[in-house]
Design an enzyme around this catalytic site. Sequence first.
Site, PDB file in Angstrom:
ATOM      1  N   TYR A 120       1.123  -1.068  -0.060  1.00  0.00           N
ATOM      2  CA  TYR A 120      -0.073   0.346  -0.059  1.00  0.00           C
ATOM      3  C   TYR A 120       0.734   1.190  -0.243  1.00  0.00           C
ATOM      4  O   TYR A 120       0.513   2.333   0.590  1.00  0.00           O
ATOM      5  CB  TYR A 120      -0.980  -0.109   1.714  1.00  0.00           C
ATOM      6  CG  TYR A 120      -2.064  -0.881   0.801  1.00  0.00           C
ATOM      7  CD1 TYR A 120      -2.138  -1.443   0.080  1.00  0.00           C
ATOM      8  CD2 TYR A 120      -2.898  -0.973   1.800  1.00  0.00           C
ATOM      9  CE1 TYR A 120      -3.211  -2.727   0.414  1.00  0.00           C
ATOM     10  CE2 TYR A 120      -4.527  -1.590   1.769  1.00  0.00           C
ATOM     11  CZ  TYR A 120      -4.467  -2.770   0.830  1.00  0.00           C
ATOM     12  OH  TYR A 120      -5.293  -3.044   0.267  1.00  0.00           O
ATOM     13  N   LYS A 167       3.790 -13.986   5.313  1.00  0.00           N
ATOM     14  CA  LYS A 167       4.638 -14.905   4.018  1.00  0.00           C
ATOM     15  C   LYS A 167       5.903 -14.967   3.964  1.00  0.00           C
ATOM     16  O   LYS A 167       6.495 -15.006   2.838  1.00  0.00           O
ATOM     17  CB  LYS A 167       3.168 -14.794   3.219  1.00  0.00           C
ATOM     18  CG  LYS A 167       3.039 -15.779   2.135  1.00  0.00           C
ATOM     19  CD  LYS A 167       2.539 -16.700   1.948  1.00  0.00           C
ATOM     20  CE  LYS A 167       2.426 -18.212   1.692  1.00  0.00           C
ATOM     21  NZ  LYS A 167       2.679 -19.028   1.788  1.00  0.00           N
ATOM     22  N   ASP A 199      -1.616 -17.520   4.273  1.00  0.00           N
ATOM     23  CA  ASP A 199      -2.582 -18.630   4.677  1.00  0.00           C
ATOM     24  C   ASP A 199      -3.301 -19.121   4.973  1.00  0.00           C
ATOM     25  O   ASP A 199      -4.196 -20.138   5.522  1.00  0.00           O
ATOM     26  CB  ASP A 199      -1.710 -19.170   2.921  1.00  0.00           C
ATOM     27  CG  ASP A 199      -0.457 -20.005   2.781  1.00  0.00           C
ATOM     28  OD1 ASP A 199      -0.095 -19.855   4.025  1.00  0.00           O
ATOM     29  OD2 ASP A 199      -0.181 -19.756   1.786  1.00  0.00           O
ATOM     30  N   ASP A 223      -5.168  -5.888   6.043  1.00  0.00           N
ATOM     31  CA  ASP A 223      -6.843  -5.213   5.280  1.00  0.00           C
ATOM     32  C   ASP A 223      -7.999  -6.461   5.497  1.00  0.00           C
ATOM     33  O   ASP A 223      -8.678  -6.697   5.688  1.00  0.00           O
ATOM     34  CB  ASP A 223      -6.484  -4.420   4.272  1.00  0.00           C
ATOM     35  CG  ASP A 223      -7.368  -3.445   3.813  1.00  0.00           C
ATOM     36  OD1 ASP A 223      -8.520  -3.420   4.348  1.00  0.00           O
ATOM     37  OD2 ASP A 223      -7.209  -2.916   2.844  1.00  0.00           O
ATOM     38  N   ASP A 227     -11.132  -8.122   6.834  1.00  0.00           N
ATOM     39  CA  ASP A 227     -12.358  -8.329   6.610  1.00  0.00           C
ATOM     40  C   ASP A 227     -13.454  -9.637   6.381  1.00  0.00           C
ATOM     41  O   ASP A 227     -14.460  -9.783   6.788  1.00  0.00           O
ATOM     42  CB  ASP A 227     -12.346  -8.070   4.866  1.00  0.00           C
ATOM     43  CG  ASP A 227     -12.586  -6.491   5.147  1.00  0.00           C
ATOM     44  OD1 ASP A 227     -12.111  -5.417   5.591  1.00  0.00           O
ATOM     45  OD2 ASP A 227     -13.386  -6.579   3.805  1.00  0.00           O
TER      46      ASP A 227
HETATM   47  N1  GGG Z   1     -13.901   3.267   6.381  1.00  0.00           N
HETATM   48  C1  GGG Z   1     -13.020   2.287   5.530  1.00  0.00           C
HETATM   49  C2  GGG Z   1     -12.569   2.216   4.159  1.00  0.00           C
HETATM   50  O1  GGG Z   1     -13.195   3.633   3.285  1.00  0.00           O
HETATM   51  N2  GGG Z   1     -12.144   1.291   3.167  1.00  0.00           N
HETATM   52  C3  GGG Z   1     -12.848   0.896   2.202  1.00  0.00           C
HETATM   53  C4  GGG Z   1     -10.454   0.867   1.546  1.00  0.00           C
HETATM   54  O2  GGG Z   1     -10.248   0.507   0.266  1.00  0.00           O
HETATM   55  N3  GGG Z   1     -10.142   0.522   2.334  1.00  0.00           N
HETATM   56  C5  GGG Z   1      -8.285   0.208   2.272  1.00  0.00           C
HETATM   57  C6  GGG Z   1      -7.600  -0.278   3.459  1.00  0.00           C
HETATM   58  O3  GGG Z   1      -8.855   0.211   5.154  1.00  0.00           O
HETATM   59  O4  GGG Z   1      -6.081   0.198   3.803  1.00  0.00           O
END
Ligand code: GGG
Length: 326
Positions: A120, A167, A199, A223, A227
């Site tokens: 990122y 990893k 994994d 991230d 989720d």
């Molecule tokens: N409120 C979190 C949000 O907008 N998530 C969308 C997203 O793409 N998040 C990537 C991240 O949290 O790094």
Amino acid sequence: MTHQIAVIPGDGIGREVTPAAVEVLESLEIDFEFVEADAGDAVQAETGEALPQETYDLAASADATLFGAAGDTAADVILPLRTAVDSFVNIRPAKAYPGIDAVRPETDLVFLRENTEGVYAGHEDRLTQDVSTLTRVVTESASERLAEFACEYVDGDDHDGFSIVHKANVMRETDGLFRDTVKSVADEHGVETEEVLMDAFATRVCLDPEQFDVVVCPNLAGDVLSDLAAGLVGGLGLLPSANVGPDRALFEPVHGTAPDIAGQGIANPAATIISAAMLLKYLGYDEASAAVHDAVEATLENGPRTPDLGGDATTADVTAAIIDRL
Ligand code: GGG
């Protein structure tokens, strides 16, 4: 003392759940000054800029920021906003609440996600029409900063230790450096750790989430895996987060803009309201924070509930019920 809170709803359901959380904060007897600012797809379409300089500056100077959600412009909005507060860790609790029809009701995890680098960090290139590249950045200093925080976190919150999820068997240099640095800081602090390949973690956490507690991981893994954990506890509408830096912090739900339901007034505000409870704790209002947590828990358990949790209530109904229970 007045606390200035930057409020940045972003796009989609961010524009519905952020005002709900502000309503909850306003119902408390605390001296907040809320300052709202734009960011995201809509402001980009209007002005050409997804994150106006005044929004960045506001987040960089406010005592705390409440953020909603980002859509297509996430990379231009969330990442710089996290930089604005110098946030090196994203705390993402994933907990199954009583009364919610969770896949794994025994889940109670906290992800401590590296928040500044990995894939990122934004070093992407399109070399030719059909070839693109991405440079993954992992530094000892960022891994160390995260590990120091993780050690303090497990000590302060009475956990036995933490799992390092990586990893490194494939990404030997980057995740190898992450793993070795985090492990060595934990060893120096006498904090117990275990290593889990990411994994394998994905499978094991689905089968038996109770074997994990605090999970320390690189940016993308944090991230994605948080989720995944949202899926175990009843959905993305339930996961809050805090992006913490040395002097300020930004609070946001884990979910994004949810374009499928945006504009209908039925988004679950729980994740954002729990994020607001984390904001209260960060600013030292422990009692108010606990009260908001309790009111959200009672509302999740007894209703009303939004459609993602099987109910037919609106965002406004749920917010009003939470405020009534405070
Ligand atoms: N409120 C979190 C949000 O907008 N998530 C969308 C997203 O793409 N998040 C990537 C991240 O949290 O790094």
